[in-house]
Design an enzyme around this catalytic site. Structure first.
Site, mmCIF file in Angstrom:
data_model
loop_
_atom_site.group_PDB
_atom_site.id
_atom_site.type_symbol
_atom_site.label_atom_id
_atom_site.label_comp_id
_atom_site.label_asym_id
_atom_site.label_seq_id
_atom_site.Cartn_x
_atom_site.Cartn_y
_atom_site.Cartn_z
ATOM 1 N N CYS A 125 18.460 68.823 -13.614
ATOM 2 C CA CYS A 125 19.422 68.443 -12.529
ATOM 3 C C CYS A 125 20.205 69.419 -11.685
ATOM 4 C CB CYS A 125 20.041 67.191 -13.322
ATOM 5 S SG CYS A 125 20.905 65.752 -11.528
ATOM 6 N N CYS A 126 20.826 69.710 -12.927
ATOM 7 C CA CYS A 126 22.042 71.116 -12.494
ATOM 8 C C CYS A 126 21.176 72.077 -11.845
ATOM 9 C CB CYS A 126 22.629 71.169 -13.897
ATOM 10 S SG CYS A 126 24.178 69.906 -14.247
ATOM 11 N N CYS A 206 29.998 65.580 -11.394
ATOM 12 C CA CYS A 206 28.869 64.440 -10.765
ATOM 13 C C CYS A 206 29.122 62.993 -11.578
ATOM 14 C CB CYS A 206 27.703 65.135 -11.131
ATOM 15 S SG CYS A 206 27.487 66.184 -10.345
ATOM 16 N N CYS A 209 27.558 61.906 -14.983
ATOM 17 C CA CYS A 209 27.139 62.612 -16.058
ATOM 18 C C CYS A 209 29.120 62.433 -16.649
ATOM 19 C CB CYS A 209 27.272 63.990 -15.748
ATOM 20 S SG CYS A 209 25.113 63.790 -15.420
ATOM 21 N N CYS A 232 27.314 74.000 -16.975
ATOM 22 C CA CYS A 232 26.371 73.759 -15.700
ATOM 23 C C CYS A 232 25.168 74.585 -15.832
ATOM 24 C CB CYS A 232 26.664 72.906 -14.442
ATOM 25 S SG CYS A 232 27.813 74.550 -13.794
HETATM 26 S S1 SF4 Z 1 26.473 66.931 -14.006
HETATM 27 FE FE1 SF4 Z 1 24.373 64.961 -14.095
HETATM 28 S S2 SF4 Z 1 24.570 64.934 -11.551
HETATM 29 FE FE2 SF4 Z 1 25.759 66.833 -11.349
HETATM 30 S S3 SF4 Z 1 24.200 68.312 -11.053
HETATM 31 FE FE3 SF4 Z 1 24.298 68.529 -13.812
HETATM 32 S S4 SF4 Z 1 23.294 66.283 -14.429
HETATM 33 FE FE4 SF4 Z 1 22.887 66.356 -11.952
#
Ligand code: SF4
Length: 240
Positions: A125-126, A206, A209, A232
């Site tokens: 996701c990151c 985010c 998270c 990240c």
């Molecule tokens: S912090 Fe969480 S929601 Fe944001 S990009 Fe990374 S995994 Fe995705």
């Protein structure tokens, strides 16, 4: 001297030595002035999350050159408070060149069509929401300004004011600041805090998270809580 954009990596390594010798003892404001207004004029950007401590570096940059490109990564998973805070700081500090970067729509359709990738794989996701969009953007600059500090983690404990990362320079004006100095700076300059700090979020990323932390706990312990993950994947700003 050749312009920075045409020199090779060995020449950049030599330039790093020169920059360190010339500017390695400057304070944060003077360093930013030399980097933004002279050495990397029109080739440098700040990446900011507009998180809990971002205001300190944004304030310093605004004092030196308020039209510096400020790259703001909108992962589309941010708190609404962060978006409002960005607008508040832009007005208060007079920042005139905030560039919003978003994940690629096509990549999201393929890799995170329902927006729940973070529940299965936070690294993936990151990668799609942060790492790749930022990499595409910052590649257009010779240097980035980061908000990283030595005290933040063992992986940051050796960072220097000026570094060379691949073919790009990283400028870390806050590298040697302590948490106490950061807190004091906000008071001394009467800088507005992110609204979620008062609600118990000392480190803000985010929404899915980020959780509240108890007073006295590590400020970053509310990020990716329960996971080994602490970064990240792209080390540009303190809270991204
Ligand atoms: S912090 Fe969480 S929601 Fe944001 S990009 Fe990374 S995994 Fe995705």
């Amino acid at each position: 001297m050749d312009t920075i954009s045409t020199i090779t990596n060995p020449e950049k390594a030599a330039l790093l030595d020169q920059l360190t010798a010339d500017y390695g003892n400057l304070d944060s404001l003077a360093l930013l002035d030399r980097m933004i207004n002279h050495e990397f004029k029109n080739k440098i950007a700040l990446v900011s999350s507009f998180g809990a401590e971002s205001v300190i570096l944004l304030d310093l940059v605004a004092e030196v050159a308020p039209d510096t490109p400020i790259i703001f990564l909108n992962t589309r998973k941010l708190f609404g408070e962060t978006l409002k805070y960005r607008d508040t700081l832009a007005e208060r500090l007079g920042l005139t060149n905030i560039i919003e970067v978003r994940p690629d729509e096509e990549e999201l359709k393929v890799e995170d069509h329902n927006g729940l990738l973070w529940t299965r794989d936070t690294d993936a996701c990151c990668d799609v929401r942060k790492v790749r969009p930022l990499a595409r953007t910052v590649s257009g600059y010779e240097a980035w300004i980061t908000g990283r500090k030595r005290f933040q983690s063992s992986t940051r404990s050796n960072i220097n004011l000026i570094e060379l990362d691949g073919s790009q320079f990283k400028i870390n004006p806050l590298a040697y600041w302590s948490q106490e100095e950061l807190d004091q700076r906000i008071i001394d300059r009467d800088l507005p805090s992110h609204p979620l700090v008062e609600e118990g979020y000392p480190s803000i990323g985010c929404m899915p998270c980020t959780v509240r932390v108890e007073v006295g706990q590590d400020r970053r312990s509310g990020r990716w809580q329960g996971l080994e993950k602490t970064e990240c994947g792209i080390h540009i700003a303190e809270n991204i």
